[in-house]
Design a protein around this motif. Structure first.
Motif, PDB file in Angstrom:
ATOM      1  N   ASN A  68      10.166  14.610  -2.790  1.00 34.89           N
ATOM      2  CA  ASN A  68       9.920  13.318  -2.691  1.00 34.89           C
ATOM      3  C   ASN A  68       9.206  12.371  -3.845  1.00 34.89           C
ATOM      4  OD1 ASN A  68      10.588  11.223  -0.712  1.00 34.89           O
ATOM      5  ND2 ASN A  68       8.365  10.643  -1.001  1.00 34.89           N
ATOM      6  N   THR A  75      16.316   3.818  -6.560  1.00 32.15           N
ATOM      7  CA  THR A  75      15.937   2.650  -6.389  1.00 32.15           C
ATOM      8  C   THR A  75      14.811   2.232  -7.444  1.00 32.15           C
ATOM      9  OG1 THR A  75      13.928   4.015  -5.216  1.00 32.15           O
ATOM     10  CG2 THR A  75      15.135   2.446  -3.538  1.00 32.15           C
ATOM     11  N   VAL A 125       6.321  -3.506   2.111  1.00 34.56           N
ATOM     12  CA  VAL A 125       5.685  -4.679   2.689  1.00 34.56           C
ATOM     13  C   VAL A 125       4.665  -3.789   3.704  1.00 34.56           C
ATOM     14  CG1 VAL A 125       6.771  -6.507   2.453  1.00 34.56           C
ATOM     15  CG2 VAL A 125       7.586  -4.929   4.185  1.00 34.56           C
ATOM     16  N   ILE A 127       2.388  -3.406   7.145  1.00 31.70           N
ATOM     17  CA  ILE A 127       2.988  -4.183   8.338  1.00 31.70           C
ATOM     18  C   ILE A 127       2.187  -5.328   8.891  1.00 31.70           C
ATOM     19  CG2 ILE A 127       2.921  -3.212  11.083  1.00 31.70           C
ATOM     20  CD1 ILE A 127       4.869  -1.683   8.904  1.00 31.70           C
ATOM     21  N   LEU A 130       4.120  -7.942   7.579  1.00 32.64           N
ATOM     22  CA  LEU A 130       5.326  -8.018   8.267  1.00 32.64           C
ATOM     23  C   LEU A 130       5.174  -9.046   9.279  1.00 32.64           C
ATOM     24  CD1 LEU A 130       7.823  -6.618   7.329  1.00 32.64           C
ATOM     25  CD2 LEU A 130       7.434  -4.816   8.699  1.00 32.64           C
ATOM     26  N   MET A 131       4.164  -8.781  10.041  1.00 28.97           N
ATOM     27  CA  MET A 131       3.894  -9.508  11.141  1.00 28.97           C
ATOM     28  C   MET A 131       3.891 -11.160  11.062  1.00 28.97           C
ATOM     29  SD  MET A 131       3.913  -7.379  13.317  1.00 28.97           S
ATOM     30  CE  MET A 131       4.308  -5.893  12.779  1.00 28.97           C
ATOM     31  N   GLU A 136       8.512 -11.058   4.548  1.00 31.49           N
ATOM     32  CA  GLU A 136       9.806 -10.654   4.020  1.00 31.49           C
ATOM     33  C   GLU A 136      10.039 -11.181   2.557  1.00 31.49           C
ATOM     34  OE1 GLU A 136      10.325  -8.422   6.904  1.00 31.49           O
ATOM     35  OE2 GLU A 136      12.130  -8.916   5.992  1.00 31.49           O
TER      36      GLU A 136
ATOM     37  N   ALA B  78       8.060  -4.210  14.863  1.00 31.95           N
ATOM     38  CA  ALA B  78       7.736  -3.788  13.598  1.00 31.95           C
ATOM     39  C   ALA B  78       8.718  -2.725  12.835  1.00 31.95           C
ATOM     40  CB  ALA B  78       6.312  -3.033  13.659  1.00 31.95           C
ATOM     41  N   ASP B  81      11.562  -4.974  11.710  1.00 32.51           N
ATOM     42  CA  ASP B  81      11.596  -5.570  10.327  1.00 32.51           C
ATOM     43  C   ASP B  81      11.338  -4.815   9.244  1.00 32.51           C
ATOM     44  OD1 ASP B  81      11.338  -7.932  11.923  1.00 32.51           O
ATOM     45  OD2 ASP B  81       9.062  -8.128  12.148  1.00 32.51           O
ATOM     46  N   TYR B  82      10.566  -3.701   9.482  1.00 30.97           N
ATOM     47  CA  TYR B  82      10.284  -2.709   8.316  1.00 30.97           C
ATOM     48  C   TYR B  82      11.444  -1.998   7.873  1.00 30.97           C
ATOM     49  CZ  TYR B  82       8.298   0.779   5.338  1.00 30.97           C
ATOM     50  OH  TYR B  82       7.782   1.488   4.330  1.00 30.97           O
ATOM     51  N   TRP B 177      13.798   1.063   0.991  1.00 31.72           N
ATOM     52  CA  TRP B 177      13.349   2.595   1.713  1.00 31.72           C
ATOM     53  C   TRP B 177      13.982   2.968   2.860  1.00 31.72           C
ATOM     54  CZ3 TRP B 177      10.525  -1.924   0.958  1.00 31.72           C
ATOM     55  CH2 TRP B 177      10.491  -2.798   2.049  1.00 31.72           C
ATOM     56  N   GLU B 193       9.458   7.443   4.638  1.00 33.68           N
ATOM     57  CA  GLU B 193       8.862   7.042   3.169  1.00 33.68           C
ATOM     58  C   GLU B 193       7.152   6.772   3.261  1.00 33.68           C
ATOM     59  OE1 GLU B 193      11.760   7.740   0.455  1.00 33.68           O
ATOM     60  OE2 GLU B 193      10.329   6.294  -0.016  1.00 33.68           O
ATOM     61  N   ARG B 194       6.963   6.135   4.326  1.00 34.08           N
ATOM     62  CA  ARG B 194       5.571   5.978   4.706  1.00 34.08           C
ATOM     63  C   ARG B 194       4.947   7.015   4.909  1.00 34.08           C
ATOM     64  NH1 ARG B 194       3.936   0.841   6.258  1.00 34.08           N
ATOM     65  NH2 ARG B 194       2.456   1.674   7.606  1.00 34.08           N
ATOM     66  N   MET B 196       5.358   9.993   3.389  1.00 28.20           N
ATOM     67  CA  MET B 196       5.189  10.513   2.224  1.00 28.20           C
ATOM     68  C   MET B 196       4.239   9.983   1.437  1.00 28.20           C
ATOM     69  SD  MET B 196       6.936  13.183   2.184  1.00 28.20           S
ATOM     70  CE  MET B 196       6.383  13.476   3.981  1.00 28.20           C
ATOM     71  N   LYS B 199       0.904   7.233   4.941  1.00 32.33           N
ATOM     72  CA  LYS B 199       0.874   6.278   6.030  1.00 32.33           C
ATOM     73  C   LYS B 199       1.438   6.607   7.298  1.00 32.33           C
ATOM     74  CE  LYS B 199       1.537   2.685   2.360  1.00 32.33           C
ATOM     75  NZ  LYS B 199       2.830   1.827   1.771  1.00 32.33           N
ATOM     76  N   ALA B 202       5.820   2.576  10.892  1.00 36.72           N
ATOM     77  CA  ALA B 202       5.363   1.314  11.266  1.00 36.72           C
ATOM     78  C   ALA B 202       5.261   0.887  12.706  1.00 36.72           C
ATOM     79  CB  ALA B 202       6.722   0.402  10.837  1.00 36.72           C
ATOM     80  N   ALA B 206       1.893  -1.057  13.815  1.00 35.84           N
ATOM     81  CA  ALA B 206       1.845  -2.239  14.587  1.00 35.84           C
ATOM     82  C   ALA B 206       1.012  -1.964  15.966  1.00 35.84           C
ATOM     83  CB  ALA B 206       3.156  -2.769  14.682  1.00 35.84           C
ATOM     84  N   GLU B 209      -2.512  -2.502  15.217  1.00 39.08           N
ATOM     85  CA  GLU B 209      -2.892  -3.648  14.757  1.00 39.08           C
ATOM     86  C   GLU B 209      -2.722  -5.019  15.594  1.00 39.08           C
ATOM     87  OE1 GLU B 209      -1.431  -4.147  10.782  1.00 39.08           O
ATOM     88  OE2 GLU B 209      -2.485  -2.609   9.887  1.00 39.08           O
TER      89      GLU B 209
END
Lengths: 159, 254
Positions: A68, A75, A125, A127, A130-131, A136, B78, B81-82, B177, B193-194, B196, B199, B202, B206, B209
């Motif tokens: 990774n 990208t 982004v 989270i 995002l909320m 976005e 979440a 959206d993510y 991603w 991806e997160r 890795m 984190k 998502a 969420a 949070e």
């Protein structure tokens, strides 16, 4: 006799100007490829010839071999090569005249990377953002990493 | 070729860049049997490696259904959206995570909790995939390699959790991603991806949070991780544990 000579002469003239006309029509201007910021992972000449091999190789390594940390990924290519419009928004890389499309249109090679892959870079982004409503629209950024770990050689046929 | 299943590999005419002797060395190292049929044709039988054999990392989730409430869908939105999923669920759009409400008819006890890809150790989707597109990473995350997916939908049929979706329409505005496209199967990626990047997925972020703090993400095989300690603390189960697929997603209170 005279008629035959006349017909031959007429045909020759037609073929001559026809050829010139066809040649003129057939000339497609070499595309003006937008230049990127930063340095590429390989010399331009090599990239032009081998980029599909490199992309395939790197994709296998990232997707299947869990490497990774490869930074020479699609990208990042997009993030570096993308152009922005007057409003500062990134233009999709596969749009007419853009980095990928310019050459691929010229050589007539269909590319289907962007049936799945994003055509504009986007910063990951959070989270929490995002909320909210504005998450976005997060801007994109040129990746900090300028790549050093390009493979020493790219062998043809390797995937 | 992974060593996850017993498979017979016929090694016909050596391909370019393929060293048969090296391959044999790997096979033998993995405790396998090799038989040379004729020169150039070798059969390898590899031993079955059971997924529950302790690997250093196995990512998993713990969902506390005693905290999760029926009205909350923070995890679902979440995820959408993510990963750039459509909010409108139709038969040809993908759904990676959904909220499920179950009621015990005898007692009337009602529980609500999210269900997503259970990232099984014995993943049926991986077993049935004819092209090897469905695969299980060494860290336990089950993914679809969409470069290899031919869209046959066997995995949709095989998954007892109905976790896989088929993308039946052209997708636009993907996230860098989360590449997704028409004609492939897909499911929860545990936000690989997160993960890795160190984190949590998502949905878990969420839930912490904005939700009810009902989800825990972590390495199941690290006894010091929060998830392993919680799993050791109170009884949990997996959905359809009777199938023996050893899911990586554990539930409390169902």
């Amino acid at each position: 006799m005279k008629t035959r000579a006349l017909v031959i002469a007429g045909l020759s003239v037609l073929i001559f100007f026809g050829a010139i006309w066809a040649d003129h029509r057939g000339t497609v201007p070499v595309p003006l490829v937008p230049t990127a910021q930063g340095h590429c992972v390989l010399p331009t000449a090599l990239m032009r010839r081998e980029h599909m091999m490199l992309l395939r190789q790197v994709r296998e390594q990232i997707v299947r071999d869990d490497k990774n940390d490869r930074t020479d990924r699609l990208t990042n290519c997009i993030a570096c090569h993308v152009q922005t419009n007057s409003a500062g928004a990134p233009i999709p890389i596969n749009q007419r005249g853009q980095f990928c499309a310019a050459c691929h249109t010229y050589v007539g090679v269909h590319l289907d990377c962007f049936a799945c892959h994003a055509t504009v870079p986007q910063k990951a982004v959070s989270i929490a953002n995002l909320m909210g409503t504005k998450g976005e629209q997060a801007a994109y950024s040129i990746p900090r990493v300028i790549l050093q770990n390009a493979p020493a050689s790219l062998s043809r046929g390797h995937s | 070729m992974t060593g996850d299943r017993t498979d017979l590999v016929s090694d016909a005419a050596p391909e370019e860049g393929h060293d048969p002797s090296r391959r044999r060395l790997f096979a033998l190292a993995g405790g396998a049997v090799a038989a040379v049929l004729t020169p150039g044709v070798t059969l390898f039988a590899r031993t079955l490696t059971v997924g529950s054999g302790k690997t250093p990392v196995r990512y998993g989730l713990l969902i506390d259904s005693t905290r999760c409430t029926q009205g909350c869908d923070a995890c679902v939105t979440a995820c959408q959206d993510y990963n750039g999923l459509s909010k409108k669920i139709t038969p040809d759009t993908a759904q990676w995570i959904r909220k499920v409400t179950v009621t015990d008819p005898q007692t009337g006890l009602t529980r609500s909790f999210p269900v997503m890809c259970q990232h099984c150790a014995q993943a049926t989707c991986v077993d049935v995939c004819p092209t090897g597109a469905s695969y299980r990473r060494p860290d336990g995350i089950v993914l679809v390699d969409k470069h290899r997916c031919i869209g046959c939908r066997y995995c949709l049929m095989a998954c007892p959790y109905k976790a896989r979706s088929f993308v039946g329409r052209v997708v636009k505005d993907q996230k860098p991603w989360a590449p997704r496209g028409k004609g492939t199967a897909e499911a929860c990626t545990m936000c690989v991806e997160r993960v890795m990047d160190g984190k949590a997925p998502a949905c878990v972020t969420a839930c912490a949070e904005r939700g009810k703090k009902a989800m825990v993400f972590g390495n199941l095989h690290d006894p010091k991780s929060e998830i392993a300690q919680k799993l050791a603390q109170f009884p949990t189960t997996t959905i359809r544990a009777d199938l023996g697929l050893e899911p990586g997603v554990h539930y409390r209170g169902i």
